[in-house]
Design a protein around this motif. Structure first.
Motif, PDB file in Angstrom:
ATOM      1  N   TYR A  87       0.826  -1.146   0.118  1.00 56.45           N
ATOM      2  CA  TYR A  87      -0.042   0.044   0.032  1.00 56.45           C
ATOM      3  C   TYR A  87       0.803   1.331  -0.249  1.00 56.45           C
ATOM      4  N   ARG A  89       0.622   5.519   0.019  1.00 59.60           N
ATOM      5  CA  ARG A  89       0.090   7.075  -0.263  1.00 59.60           C
ATOM      6  C   ARG A  89       0.983   8.030  -0.433  1.00 59.60           C
ATOM      7  N   ASP A 126      -9.783  -0.450  -5.294  1.00 61.85           N
ATOM      8  CA  ASP A 126     -11.194  -0.109  -5.397  1.00 61.85           C
ATOM      9  C   ASP A 126     -11.615   0.230  -4.012  1.00 61.85           C
ATOM     10  N   ARG A 127     -11.299  -0.842  -3.165  1.00 60.12           N
ATOM     11  CA  ARG A 127     -11.683  -0.873  -1.733  1.00 60.12           C
ATOM     12  C   ARG A 127     -11.109   0.378  -0.663  1.00 60.12           C
ATOM     13  N   LEU A 128     -10.092   0.966  -1.203  1.00 58.02           N
ATOM     14  CA  LEU A 128      -9.485   1.969  -0.437  1.00 58.02           C
ATOM     15  C   LEU A 128     -10.675   3.311  -0.164  1.00 58.02           C
ATOM     16  N   ASP A 129     -10.500   3.977   0.902  1.00 55.91           N
ATOM     17  CA  ASP A 129     -11.359   5.033   1.167  1.00 55.91           C
ATOM     18  C   ASP A 129     -10.737   6.346   0.586  1.00 55.91           C
ATOM     19  N   SER A 130     -11.710   6.713  -0.603  1.00 55.83           N
ATOM     20  CA  SER A 130     -11.486   7.992  -1.150  1.00 55.83           C
ATOM     21  C   SER A 130     -11.217   9.217  -0.413  1.00 55.83           C
ATOM     22  N   LYS A 131     -11.700   9.229   0.768  1.00 51.97           N
ATOM     23  CA  LYS A 131     -11.553  10.358   1.700  1.00 51.97           C
ATOM     24  C   LYS A 131     -10.208  10.376   2.193  1.00 51.97           C
ATOM     25  N   LYS A 132      -9.343   9.499   2.069  1.00 53.02           N
ATOM     26  CA  LYS A 132      -7.651   9.464   2.365  1.00 53.02           C
ATOM     27  C   LYS A 132      -7.078   9.922   1.406  1.00 53.02           C
ATOM     28  N   ARG A 135      -8.070   7.665  -5.402  1.00 54.10           N
ATOM     29  CA  ARG A 135      -7.124   6.247  -5.865  1.00 54.10           C
ATOM     30  C   ARG A 135      -6.745   6.272  -7.226  1.00 54.10           C
ATOM     31  N   ASP A 162     -12.703  10.752  -8.187  1.00 58.48           N
ATOM     32  CA  ASP A 162     -12.299  11.117  -6.965  1.00 58.48           C
ATOM     33  C   ASP A 162     -11.750  12.328  -6.753  1.00 58.48           C
TER      34      ASP A 162
END
Length: 196
Positions: A87, A89, A126-132, A135, A162
Motif C-alpha cells: 500500500y 499513499r 477499489d476498496r480504499l477510502d477515497s476520503k484519504k 485512488r 475521486d
C-alpha cells in the motif's frame, strides 16, 4: 499484468545512453497521461544495494520524497524477495494525496539492466477510502538498474471521480508537464538512499 507490456514499451523507448539525464515520453491507448522513462548516468551504482532499497517498501517514508505512507501487505500470492504487495499513499504538493495498492516484482535481467516493475492491484485499490486520497485509475512503473546508470519509468493517473475537474486537470496535464522533474527526482532520491 500490464507491467510486462509496460516494460516492453519502456525498452522500446529508452533514451540514448549519454552523459546526462535523458527522458522520453509517449502516448499509449488513449490514456489521459503520457508514459515516460528517464535515464540518469551515474558511475558506481551498486545494483544489488539499489534493488534492495527498491524492495524495502516499509522504509520509503522519510527516504523518498512525497511518500506519506508505504507498507508491505501480507499476501500469499506474492512472496518476497521475488514479489511483494504493498500500500502506498503519496502527497502531491498543493493537490493532495493519491493512494493505491500495488505489486512490485523483481523481473531479473533484461538487456544488461536489472528490472523491478510494479502494477496496480485494481480490486484492492477499489476498496480504499477515497476520503484519504484519490485512488489511482492506473499506476504501472519500473526501475532499471546497471552499474553506470539508473532508469525510472512511470504511467499513472488518478480516478476522475475521486477528484474535482480542476484537480484532475492538474494531476494529468500537470503530470505530463512535470515528468522530467518527477523522474529525475525519484532517481536521485533512490540513489542517495541506496548509498547510505
Amino acid at each position: 499484468m500490464s507491467a510486462e507490456a509496460f516494460v516492453d514499451r519502456v525498452f522500446g523507448n529508452l533514451p540514448p545512453h549519454g552523459g546526462r539525464f535523458e527522458v522520453r515520453t509517449w502516448r499509449h491507448a488513449g490514456r489521459p497521461t503520457k508514459e515516460g522513462v528517464g535515464v540518469l548516468p551515474s558511475a558506481g551504482v551498486d545494483v544489488e544495494a539499489f534493488a534492495a532499497r527498491v524492495m524495502d517498501l516499509d522504509h520509503y517514508k522519510g527516504n523518498i520524497d512525497f511518500v506519506d505512507e508505504c507498507r508491505a501487505v501480507a499476501d500469499d500470492r506474492y512472496q518476497a524477495p521475488a514479489a511483494v504487495r504493498f500500500y502506498q499513499r503519496v502527497k502531491v504538493p498543493v493537490l493532495g494525496s493519491l493512494h493505491h495498492e500495488l505489486v512490485l516484482q523483481d523481473r531479473g535481467e533484461r538487456d544488461g539492466w536489472r528490472v523491478l516493475a510494479w502494477d496496480l492491484l485494481e480490486a484492492e485499490t477499489d476498496r480504499l477510502d477515497s476520503k484519504k486520497g484519490a485512488r489511482s485509475e492506473y499506476n504501472v512503473g519500473a526501475w532499471m538498474i546497471r552499474p553506470d546508470a539508473v532508469g525510472y519509468a512511470l504511467s499513472s493517473c488518478p480516478r476522475k471521480g475521486d477528484v474535482g475537474r480542476l484537480k484532475y486537470a492538474a494531476l494529468t496535464r500537470g503530470a505530463d508537464a512535470g515528468v522530467h522533474k518527477v523522474l529525475q527526482g525519484n532517481i536521485e532520491g533512490m540513489l542517495r538512499w541506496s548509498r547510505r
